[in-house]
Design an enzyme around this catalytic site. Structure first.
Site, PDB file in Angstrom:
ATOM      1  N   ASP A 153      27.934   2.073 -40.136  1.00 34.99           N
ATOM      2  CA  ASP A 153      29.267   2.571 -40.482  1.00 34.99           C
ATOM      3  C   ASP A 153      30.265   1.429 -40.687  1.00 34.99           C
ATOM      4  O   ASP A 153      31.148   1.502 -41.531  1.00 34.99           O
ATOM      5  CB  ASP A 153      29.783   3.530 -39.394  1.00 34.99           C
ATOM      6  CG  ASP A 153      29.658   2.965 -37.987  1.00 34.99           C
ATOM      7  OD1 ASP A 153      28.520   2.807 -37.515  1.00 34.99           O
ATOM      8  OD2 ASP A 153      30.686   2.665 -37.358  1.00 34.99           O
TER       9      ASP A 153
ATOM     10  N   CYS B 168      29.380  -1.726 -28.244  1.00 40.75           N
ATOM     11  CA  CYS B 168      28.661  -2.987 -28.194  1.00 40.75           C
ATOM     12  C   CYS B 168      29.538  -4.021 -27.503  1.00 40.75           C
ATOM     13  O   CYS B 168      30.662  -3.731 -27.114  1.00 40.75           O
ATOM     14  CB  CYS B 168      28.323  -3.476 -29.603  1.00 40.75           C
ATOM     15  SG  CYS B 168      27.303  -2.321 -30.555  1.00 40.75           S
TER      16      CYS B 168
ATOM     17  N   ILE C  22      30.646  15.168 -11.311  1.00 40.10           N
ATOM     18  CA  ILE C  22      30.452  14.409 -10.082  1.00 40.10           C
ATOM     19  C   ILE C  22      31.447  14.858  -9.017  1.00 40.10           C
ATOM     20  O   ILE C  22      32.579  15.250  -9.342  1.00 40.10           O
ATOM     21  CB  ILE C  22      30.589  12.886 -10.332  1.00 40.10           C
ATOM     22  CG1 ILE C  22      30.253  12.098  -9.054  1.00 40.10           C
ATOM     23  CG2 ILE C  22      31.989  12.504 -10.848  1.00 40.10           C
ATOM     24  CD1 ILE C  22      30.010  10.617  -9.255  1.00 40.10           C
TER      25      ILE C  22
END
Length: 561
Positions: free
Chosen positions: A97, A2, A288
């Protein structure tokens, strides 16, 4: 993963300041909240959410009825929150959590709280009853945290530096923004006027320390002794446990896969454990590279062996070069090797976000530093020197590889998980005799490879694949990423500019055109912030002028696949 942001003691209107919080919106694309602190009109929290656990009650700042005076903003995952609930009888009110942080703090204060957390985290904890603000960050700085504290007590805290550099404050010069040190917590007094004063900065855990939370771990006791079979068994047990605890998610799981040892081991163990736990979706793996990239070929072998749903992402030199400025902005660094290695990770993360529903992404970061995987470790004068260098690299991860891994994934709203940096795994590996950990028979990470030799998790040619220079693995065998960059930048930076580089950039002056080019981009977006990079990442024990492994003699003489 976040984005957290908070201000204490702002002189300016908060509605103006909160524009700075929007600069980290990429970290949490699912929801945003901006909230003032009751009783402190110049204090606030901003939170960008990526919903991974408890999608209903996971918004922050997190507050619960039991502790109305506590406010928590955190970024990360606490893997042992259920064990701690069972051990101490905590009464959780959400499925989040991070709620365990509130209960631990109420039970034993900030020092016990930080030491008990098994996971990756950066947090801001406000206790209005006792007028305290606490900041904390995990051992390796896997989750980022920056802070600014002025002489008059104005505090700004954010996941990325870009959310703090344009804050309004009654000062004639821009206040200094610094990364918060990993493995530390800070205690600050909150004054009646909303300003703060730092009380103490405390180191609560380091790479070699056995973590306090190990006493409450569900893992069985390890066998003691350093005979090779015992050590190999313990390595397998701890690594598998490190991956297992990171399965905690309500969103789909994927894994970056370069075909090198580290990401391949993570992918193989991850898929095995997901099958055992009967996950509803197959594991997606992502590689990639350019056309005939060795990494793409090796990753394909691994995916076929383990049975993952494999995705290959191709890019060309133009796409890589075009991404450079975006990458520097997202990284907030001008370190040469970090930028080079970030382009591929940035582009594959962009692909994952746009084309799949995988959000939680595993990767092999941290292994090279822990297990002496860099090619220059072959030149270590003694095993003890190698150990010392390994520990230095781990302490600086937050400035280089961990920074790269976090920023390139979070730029696209993905959450990164890195089992090689598990507390118990790293403290055990660092406790092993120095002679066991050094390269052996011309092969780096010999002990790690040997530990998984008889498991059939990976094809033998992958398990014993020599380390590639990143630029060689990612790109075509015809022309490496290293060479592509050199050729392009040589035309962008004139010789006379490089000659005067030390005058223009007295701190960390670039010594190559590539370094000069990146520094120009950095200064354009973050003027006067060169101290964020204390020094360039460089190999030791050799006279290196460039961080690329391509310049090392051992690499040049090593057999190529």
């Amino acid at each position: 993963m976040c984005g957290i942001w908070a201000l204490f003691g702002s002189d300016e209107c908060l509605s103006v300041q909160c524009l700075s919080a929007m600069k980290i919106g990429h970290r949490g694309p699912d929801a945003f909240r901006f909230e003032n602190v009751n009783g402190f009109t110049n204090c606030c929290f901003g939170f960008h959410r990526l919903a991974i656990v408890d999608q209903l009650y996971g918004m922050q700042p997190l507050r619960v009825k039991k502790f109305p005076y506590l406010w928590l903003c955190y970024n990360g995952e606490i893997y042992n929150y259920k064990q701690l609930q069972k051990q101490f009888g905590f009464d959780y009110q959400t499925l989040v959590d991070g709620e365990v942080i509130l209960h631990l703090y109420n039970k034993g204060g900030i020092e016990q709280t930080a030491s008990m957390l098994d996971g990756v985290f950066a947090f801001i904890l406000l206790d209005t009853a006792n007028r305290k603000v606490f900041l904390g960050r995990d051992t390796y700085g896997v989750r980022p945290l920056f802070r600014v504290l002025t002489d008059d007590g104005f505090l700004g805290v954010c996941s990325e530096a870009k959310g703090l550099i344009n804050l309004k404050h009654s000062m004639s010069f821009a206040p200094k923004v610094d990364p918060f040190l990993p493995g530390h917590y800070e205690v600050l007094d909150l004054k009646a006027n909303g300003k703060v004063g730092s009380v103490e900065l405390v180191k609560f855990h380091g790479p070699k320390d056995k973590p306090l939370h190990a006493d409450y771990d569900s893992l069985q006791n390890l066998s003691s002794g350093f005979d090779i079979e015992t050590v190999k068994s313990n390595i397998r047990l701890l690594f598998e446990n490190a991956v297992r605890k990171r399965l905690m998610s309500h969103r789909r799981i994927g894994c970056l896969l370069s075909g090198g040892l580290d990401s391949s081991l993570v992918a193989a163990v991850l898929l095995k454990l997901m099958k055992e736990a009967d996950f509803p979706c197959p594991l997606q793996t992502f590689a990639i590279g350019m056309e005939d990239s060795p990494d793409l070929l090796a990753a394909r072998k691994v995916a076929a062996h383990i049975g993952s749903e494999h995705h290959e992402v191709s890019f060309n030199s133009e796409e890589g070069i075009q991404a450079l400025e975006e990458v520097v902005i997202c990284l907030e660094t001008y370190d040469i090797t970090t930028i080079r290695a970030s382009v591929g990770m940035y582009l594959v993360s962009k692909y994952i976000r746009k084309n799949t529903d995988s959000v939680v992404i595993f990767s092999g970061e941290g292994s090279d530093e822990l297990t002496q995987g860099y090619i220059y470790f072959h030149k270590a004068p003694t095993p003890e020197d190698a150990v010392e260098e390994s520990e230095r690299l781990l302490k600086e991860l937050y400035l280089f590889d961990v920074l790269r891994a976090d920023r390139t994934t979070s730029a696209h709203g993905l959450e990164l998980r890195v089992p090689f940096l598990d507390h118990r795994f790293t403290s055990y590996y660092l406790s092993l005799p120095a002679e066991l950990r050094i390269p052996k028979n011309g092969i780096e990470k010999y002990l790690l490879r040997e530990a998984f030799q008889d498991t059939n998790l990976l094809p033998k040619e992958i398990l014993w694949r020599p380390k590639e220079a990143f630029s060689d693995g990612l790109t075509s065998v015809k022309k490496s990423w290293f060479s592509i960059l050199q050729d392009y930048i040589d035309l962008q930076v004139e010789d006379c500019l490089l000659e005067k580089a030390a005058e223009k950039f007295p701190f960390n002056p670039p010594k190559t055109k590539e370094g000069y080019y990146y520094r120009q981009i950095f200064e354009k977006h973050y003027p006067g912030r060169s101290s964020w990079v204390p020094h360039y990442w460089m190999p030791r024990w050799i006279k290196a002028t460039d961080p690329s492994a391509r310049t090392l003699q051992h690499y040049k003489s090593a057999p190529k696949e």
